[in-house]
Design an enzyme around this catalytic site. Structure first.
Site, PDB file in Angstrom:
ATOM      1  CB  ALA A 196      -0.920  -0.002   1.220  1.00 10.96           C
TER       2      ALA A 196
ATOM      3  CB  SER B 239      -1.768   2.078  10.844  1.00 14.50           C
ATOM      4  OG  SER B 239      -0.786   1.189  11.335  1.00 14.50           O
TER       5      SER B 239
ATOM      6  CE1 TYR C  73      -6.345  -0.657  10.573  1.00 12.93           C
ATOM      7  CE2 TYR C  73      -7.150  -2.887  10.973  1.00 12.93           C
ATOM      8  CZ  TYR C  73      -6.113  -2.016  10.666  1.00 12.93           C
ATOM      9  OH  TYR C  73      -4.862  -2.523  10.463  1.00 12.93           O
TER      10      TYR C  73
ATOM     11  CG  LEU D 210      -6.092  -5.215   6.862  1.00 17.91           C
ATOM     12  CD1 LEU D 210      -7.461  -5.349   7.509  1.00 17.91           C
ATOM     13  CD2 LEU D 210      -5.105  -4.539   7.814  1.00 17.91           C
TER      14      LEU D 210
ATOM     15  CG  HIS E 113      -7.822 -10.243   2.585  1.00 25.87           C
ATOM     16  ND1 HIS E 113      -7.252 -10.681   1.409  1.00 25.87           N
ATOM     17  CD2 HIS E 113      -6.890  -9.465   3.190  1.00 25.87           C
ATOM     18  CE1 HIS E 113      -6.026 -10.200   1.311  1.00 25.87           C
ATOM     19  NE2 HIS E 113      -5.785  -9.460   2.383  1.00 25.87           N
TER      20      HIS E 113
ATOM     21  CE  LYS F 267      -0.753 -10.819  -4.226  1.00 22.22           C
ATOM     22  NZ  LYS F 267       0.056 -11.699  -3.331  1.00 22.22           N
TER      23      LYS F 267
ATOM     24  NE  ARG G  93       4.842 -11.975   2.158  1.00 24.96           N
ATOM     25  CZ  ARG G  93       5.536 -11.192   1.329  1.00 24.96           C
ATOM     26  NH1 ARG G  93       5.212 -11.146   0.041  1.00 24.96           N
ATOM     27  NH2 ARG G  93       6.539 -10.455   1.773  1.00 24.96           N
TER      28      ARG G  93
END
Length: 289
Positions: free
Chosen positions: A8, A29, A51, A67, A72, A90, A153
């Protein structure tokens, strides 16, 4: 924007700011100080404390969600409930079931929800696909070395793994060119509950095949090769090229046009759900191999 993700900060926010039909209105954030610092770079942008405060702002028309993958669905649902359109990074969801639930909620509310697959908007990529004649084999690769051991990840509970992170590009490219696969085979190297490398073979009803490779183990690698009956076609760096144009800017302008002109999204939810279904099938095939 919900969340100060690197994609982003480095790509999507500058693209919105440079776009002809949108502006950065607010950035939230988990670290309000970081949000304030980011917002200060964009004229008129606010830095809500949370948020929830951002979603309650009537001056925000649409929300970009970068995020971690397992958030998501939740924040897309909450944004839609707050009356916002959503551009979601994605993969759209953790699996096809989540994607279908998100689509139902967005469509019921009359809000636009689109998955942020920027490479689909690049003129170079579109010309490549349009030039193909009678393709019979696709090979799509996307890999890099995951060096940061704290990266989300690498955490299964957050939706980590090479397949969801970069395999989604290759699967989408194969489906864009060949259609929907009738059979899926896959192998994966697992570590800590996530796939570090996944290889998949997709077979299609007309006899065509595709090989998709996604990895956190390799040096930087991106390639798309297509064997057609008339020639062999190759596209270097198919998933992150900024030659000619900024593909992120083209994407956000298309998204905004769909909202402002009441047009269907350039990437329909049916397409995103179909891609998630194939990713689910690859994951299942790798788990049982």
């Amino acid at each position: 924007m919900l969340g100060a993700a690197g994609i982003a900060i480095g790509a999507v926010l500058p693209a919105i700011a440079a776009s002809r039909n949108g502006r950065v209105a607010a950035i939230a954030s988990r670290d309000p100080g970081r949000a304030k610092k980011l917002a200060d770079a964009y004229r008129g942008a606010k830095a809500p404390y949370s948020y929830e405060e951002l979603l309650a702002d009537p001056g925000v028309d649409a929300v970009y969600i970068p995020l971690v993958n397992n958030l998501h669905k939740e924040w897309t649902m909450r944004a839609v409930a707050a009356g916002k359109h959503v551009l979601c990074e994605k993969p759209l969801a953790m699996n096809a079931q989540e994607a279908e639930e998100m689509a139902v909620v967005a469509q019921s509310a009359g809000k636009l929800l689109m998955e942020a697959f920027m490479y689909r908007f690049h003129p170079r990529t579109r010309r490549f696909v349009d030039a193909l004649h009678d393709p019979i084999y696709v090979q799509a690769s996307f890999g890099f070395t995951m060096k940061d051991t704290s990266d989300f990840r690498l955490q299964a509970s957050l939706g980590g793994g090479a397949l969801l992170d970069v395999g989604c590009y290759g699967v989408r490219a194969a489906r864009w060119i060949l259609g929907e696969p009738s059979n899926v085979q896959a192998r994966a190297r697992m570590q800590g509950g996530i796939d570090m490398t996944t290889s998949a073979l997709l077979q299609f009803p007309g006899g065509q095949t595709a090989a998709v490779w996604a990895s956190f183990d390799s040096p930087e690698e991106q390639s798309l090769s297509v064997v057609a009956r008339d020639d062999v076609y190759r596209l270097d760096r198919p998933f992150s090229s900024r030659e000619e144009v900024d593909e992120y800017q083209v994407m956000v302008e298309s998204f905004a046009d769909s909202i402002l002109l009441d047009k269907p999204a350039a990437i329909p939810l049916s397409e995103s759900i179909a891609n998630m279904k194939v990713l689910d099938r690859i994951k299942e095939a790798a788990a049982t191999s």
